[in-house]
Design a protein around this motif. Structure first.
Motif, PDB file in Angstrom:
ATOM      1  N   ALA A 110       0.864  -1.181   0.000  1.00  0.00           N
ATOM      2  CA  ALA A 110       0.000   0.000   0.000  1.00  0.00           C
ATOM      3  C   ALA A 110       0.898   1.229   0.000  1.00  0.00           C
ATOM      4  O   ALA A 110       1.951   1.249   0.655  1.00  0.00           O
ATOM      5  CB  ALA A 110      -0.906  -0.011   1.223  1.00  0.00           C
ATOM      6  N   ASN A 111       0.511   2.262  -0.739  1.00  0.00           N
ATOM      7  CA  ASN A 111       1.443   3.389  -0.903  1.00  0.00           C
ATOM      8  C   ASN A 111       1.810   4.067   0.404  1.00  0.00           C
ATOM      9  O   ASN A 111       2.899   4.622   0.531  1.00  0.00           O
ATOM     10  CB  ASN A 111       0.906   4.402  -1.924  1.00  0.00           C
ATOM     11  CG  ASN A 111      -0.415   5.038  -1.538  1.00  0.00           C
ATOM     12  OD1 ASN A 111      -0.843   5.023  -0.392  1.00  0.00           O
ATOM     13  ND2 ASN A 111      -1.091   5.620  -2.522  1.00  0.00           N
ATOM     14  N   GLY A 112       0.925   4.005   1.404  1.00  0.00           N
ATOM     15  CA  GLY A 112       1.237   4.613   2.687  1.00  0.00           C
ATOM     16  C   GLY A 112       2.300   3.882   3.481  1.00  0.00           C
ATOM     17  O   GLY A 112       2.822   4.413   4.462  1.00  0.00           O
ATOM     18  N   TRP A 113       2.636   2.673   3.056  1.00  0.00           N
ATOM     19  CA  TRP A 113       3.677   1.901   3.759  1.00  0.00           C
ATOM     20  C   TRP A 113       5.074   2.218   3.240  1.00  0.00           C
ATOM     21  O   TRP A 113       6.069   1.857   3.880  1.00  0.00           O
ATOM     22  CB  TRP A 113       3.451   0.395   3.578  1.00  0.00           C
ATOM     23  CG  TRP A 113       2.113  -0.107   4.003  1.00  0.00           C
ATOM     24  CD1 TRP A 113       1.161   0.557   4.732  1.00  0.00           C
ATOM     25  CD2 TRP A 113       1.566  -1.389   3.698  1.00  0.00           C
ATOM     26  NE1 TRP A 113       0.060  -0.236   4.899  1.00  0.00           N
ATOM     27  CE2 TRP A 113       0.269  -1.443   4.281  1.00  0.00           C
ATOM     28  CE3 TRP A 113       2.030  -2.501   3.000  1.00  0.00           C
ATOM     29  CZ2 TRP A 113      -0.552  -2.563   4.181  1.00  0.00           C
ATOM     30  CZ3 TRP A 113       1.210  -3.613   2.895  1.00  0.00           C
ATOM     31  CH2 TRP A 113      -0.057  -3.645   3.484  1.00  0.00           C
ATOM     32  N   THR A 114       5.166   2.841   2.084  1.00  0.00           N
ATOM     33  CA  THR A 114       6.471   3.010   1.446  1.00  0.00           C
ATOM     34  C   THR A 114       7.444   3.779   2.324  1.00  0.00           C
ATOM     35  O   THR A 114       8.589   3.343   2.525  1.00  0.00           O
ATOM     36  CB  THR A 114       6.319   3.716   0.085  1.00  0.00           C
ATOM     37  OG1 THR A 114       5.389   3.002  -0.717  1.00  0.00           O
ATOM     38  CG2 THR A 114       7.660   3.786  -0.632  1.00  0.00           C
ATOM     39  N   ALA A 115       7.024   4.922   2.851  1.00  0.00           N
ATOM     40  CA  ALA A 115       7.939   5.730   3.672  1.00  0.00           C
ATOM     41  C   ALA A 115       8.375   5.003   4.939  1.00  0.00           C
ATOM     42  O   ALA A 115       9.583   4.960   5.235  1.00  0.00           O
ATOM     43  CB  ALA A 115       7.287   7.071   4.015  1.00  0.00           C
ATOM     44  N   PRO A 116       7.461   4.406   5.720  1.00  0.00           N
ATOM     45  CA  PRO A 116       7.916   3.679   6.912  1.00  0.00           C
ATOM     46  C   PRO A 116       8.889   2.558   6.593  1.00  0.00           C
ATOM     47  O   PRO A 116       9.883   2.359   7.311  1.00  0.00           O
ATOM     48  CB  PRO A 116       6.602   3.137   7.502  1.00  0.00           C
ATOM     49  CG  PRO A 116       5.558   4.081   7.040  1.00  0.00           C
ATOM     50  CD  PRO A 116       5.988   4.484   5.661  1.00  0.00           C
ATOM     51  N   PHE A 117       8.619   1.801   5.512  1.00  0.00           N
ATOM     52  CA  PHE A 117       9.526   0.708   5.157  1.00  0.00           C
ATOM     53  C   PHE A 117      10.868   1.236   4.651  1.00  0.00           C
ATOM     54  O   PHE A 117      11.925   0.685   4.956  1.00  0.00           O
ATOM     55  CB  PHE A 117       8.895  -0.184   4.093  1.00  0.00           C
ATOM     56  CG  PHE A 117       7.762  -1.043   4.583  1.00  0.00           C
ATOM     57  CD1 PHE A 117       7.591  -1.295   5.934  1.00  0.00           C
ATOM     58  CD2 PHE A 117       6.865  -1.595   3.686  1.00  0.00           C
ATOM     59  CE1 PHE A 117       6.536  -2.091   6.390  1.00  0.00           C
ATOM     60  CE2 PHE A 117       5.814  -2.392   4.122  1.00  0.00           C
ATOM     61  CZ  PHE A 117       5.652  -2.634   5.483  1.00  0.00           C
ATOM     62  N   ALA A 118      10.824   2.302   3.871  1.00  0.00           N
ATOM     63  CA  ALA A 118      12.065   2.853   3.318  1.00  0.00           C
ATOM     64  C   ALA A 118      12.954   3.425   4.413  1.00  0.00           C
ATOM     65  O   ALA A 118      14.185   3.277   4.363  1.00  0.00           O
ATOM     66  CB  ALA A 118      11.745   3.928   2.282  1.00  0.00           C
ATOM     67  N   THR A 119      12.360   4.112   5.386  1.00  0.00           N
ATOM     68  CA  THR A 119      13.168   4.737   6.438  1.00  0.00           C
ATOM     69  C   THR A 119      13.819   3.703   7.354  1.00  0.00           C
ATOM     70  O   THR A 119      14.783   4.030   8.049  1.00  0.00           O
ATOM     71  CB  THR A 119      12.313   5.703   7.276  1.00  0.00           C
ATOM     72  OG1 THR A 119      11.145   5.035   7.752  1.00  0.00           O
ATOM     73  CG2 THR A 119      11.892   6.908   6.448  1.00  0.00           C
ATOM     74  N   THR A 120      13.325   2.480   7.351  1.00  0.00           N
ATOM     75  CA  THR A 120      13.974   1.424   8.137  1.00  0.00           C
ATOM     76  C   THR A 120      15.131   0.788   7.369  1.00  0.00           C
ATOM     77  O   THR A 120      15.841  -0.059   7.913  1.00  0.00           O
ATOM     78  CB  THR A 120      12.967   0.322   8.503  1.00  0.00           C
ATOM     79  OG1 THR A 120      12.520  -0.319   7.296  1.00  0.00           O
ATOM     80  CG2 THR A 120      11.769   0.872   9.259  1.00  0.00           C
ATOM     81  N   GLY A 121      15.301   1.194   6.102  1.00  0.00           N
ATOM     82  CA  GLY A 121      16.366   0.618   5.279  1.00  0.00           C
ATOM     83  C   GLY A 121      15.971  -0.695   4.629  1.00  0.00           C
ATOM     84  O   GLY A 121      16.824  -1.387   4.067  1.00  0.00           O
ATOM     85  N   GLY A 122      14.675  -1.023   4.644  1.00  0.00           N
ATOM     86  CA  GLY A 122      14.246  -2.316   4.141  1.00  0.00           C
ATOM     87  C   GLY A 122      13.993  -2.386   2.652  1.00  0.00           C
ATOM     88  O   GLY A 122      13.869  -3.480   2.101  1.00  0.00           O
TER      89      GLY A 122
END
Length: 433
Positions: A110-122
């Motif tokens: 889901a597009n709203g997950w992109t930032a949280p996942f990206a900021t974790t380095g995943g």
């Protein structure tokens, strides 16, 4: 996450037939071009060369299987393994996978997950790879592309874009003495219509108050935005949930239940429940995405379905959350080389248009026949009012606090202003961590 029913479009089958029917010569040259464009460093990234694992949510998995078959025909040395995943709980499942390093090679998020996942380095940064693969980013809806960008870097590729609109029963409007072709424009008009439509065990308005958190977020947060409020300020560094504009909007949203205009089951109702209630003629109006239309028409063909823009406060502008889904390659993916080949294939306009339940993220794919239905116009028009969710690592925790406060208000545990003030303080604490 928005409600995601397993619907299919009548034109989709012919679209995929065209995909599978491309000439072998074109496939051969397309494959050579894709291979040549790959950066050299990718040639050393494939631990399982020739095999790609793709996590596809159940609602689109059948189409994913067809696209995978077309891709394999074009790339006979690559096998695509589709793993069907349930959308509810997928966010946490993927987060665990990213932390453990045991990830798929390609995943729908889901597009709203992109930032949280990206900021974790995943997630893998895709700028270099996308440029090498020749994907035309200028053809993507800017707002959709924005959901895939964090700190100026691209971490996903959008394929589906959507904004909620109103779905209503025209027959019920007529029976209540309302004009079925003139849906309410303002909050006041919507409230009046809901009162006229509520009778016996039928309710004028359906609102989400339970189920998966994002169902309530997508349906309630736009009311705060269009009233000048919200959960966070523009800088995303302070909560504004306790401000009068936010409180007023929350009271308007929850007031449908408080005043008996929404069903008693509201605290359990998610998007799927609202659709079922609408199909059963238990609610006359609700807010959702265009993905609900086919299920309604199939399960209750007697309903004369109306669609309309979201009503707004008098003198203010409409708003909506930009929903949708993005393709992402986890940074720990074992076969990035072939995953990126598959990504480029899925990003082609005709393939994207076939795969999506709603609107494609590529503007050129919008011209496909399946998107020309007049019933879809309000959903398309709402895209111009749509905003992305804040790109914060802890946005998931923040929305949980907001969701809990909505439930408390629906339960009547205290006044909305008091509950939202406490929630605002909790959110400020999360931001400052």
């Amino acid at each position: 996450m928005p409600a995601v029913p397993n619907d299919r479009d009548a034109h989709a089958k012919s679209d995929i037939t065209d995909i599978q029917g491309r000439s072998k010569t074109m496939r051969h040259f397309g494959k050579l071009a894709t291979t040549a464009a790959l950066p050299l460093w990718l040639w050393h990234s494939a631990a399982i060369a020739g095999e790609v694992t793709w996590w596809a949510p159940e609602f689109g998995a059948d189409r994913a299987e067809e696209l995978a078959a077309a891709f394999e025909e074009q790339n006979p040395d690559i096998t695509v393994n589709i793993e069907r995943v349930v959308p509810n709980g997928l966010q946490n499942r993927l987060l665990v996978a990213l932390r453990s390093g045991n990830t798929p090679d390609l995943v729908d998020i889901a597009n709203g997950w992109t930032a949280p996942f990206a900021t974790t380095g995943g997630l893998m940064a895709l700028d270099e790879a996308v440029a090498g693969l020749g994907v035309e980013l200028d053809d993507f809806l800017p707002a959709a592309l924005d959901t895939a960008t964090v700190d100026g870097q691209l971490y996903a590729l959008p394929f589906r874009a959507e904004a909620h609109a109103m779905i209503y029963n025209k027959g019920m409007f007529e029976a209540a003495g309302l004009d079925p072709d003139a849906f309410p424009e303002t909050w006041e008009e919507l409230r009046s219509a809901a009162e006229a439509l509520t009778t016996g065990d039928t309710f004028g308005m359906g609102i989400a108050g339970g189920g998966e958190v994002s169902n309530t977020i997508f349906r309630s947060l736009p009311f705060l935005w269009m009233n000048g409020g919200g959960v966070l300020n523009e800088a995303n560094d302070q909560s504004i949930l306790a401000q009068p504009e936010s409180v007023e909007a929350v009271e308007f949203y929850t007031g449908f239940l408080d005043d008996g205009l929404a069903p008693p089951s509201t605290l359990e109702n998610d998007g799927n429940a609202l659709r079922r209630l609408f199909i059963a003629n238990k609610i006359a109006v609700y807010q959702s995405g265009q993905f609900d239309l086919r299920s309604i028409a199939e399960e209750n063909p007697d309903i004369d379905i109306g669609t309309a823009l979201l009503p707004h406060p008098e003198g203010k502008e409409r708003s909506a959350i930009l929903g949708g889904w993005n393709f992402a390659v986890p940074d720990a993916a074992r076969n990035k080389e072939d995953a990126l080949k598959l990504l480029a294939f899925l990003a082609e306009p005709e393939n994207m248009g076939f795969y999506t339940d709603t609107f494609p993220a590529r503007q050129s794919a919008m011209s496909m026949e399946r998107f020309q239905d007049p019933q879809l116009e309000p959903f398309r028009d709402m895209l111009q009012y749509a905003r992305r969710q804040p790109p914060l690592e802890n946005w998931v925790q923040i929305t949980q606090v907001y969701f809990d406060s909505i439930q408390e208000i629906l339960l009547g545990q205290a006044e909305a202003a008091e509950i939202l003030d406490e929630a605002s303080q909790q959110i400020d604490g999360l931001i400052q961590k």
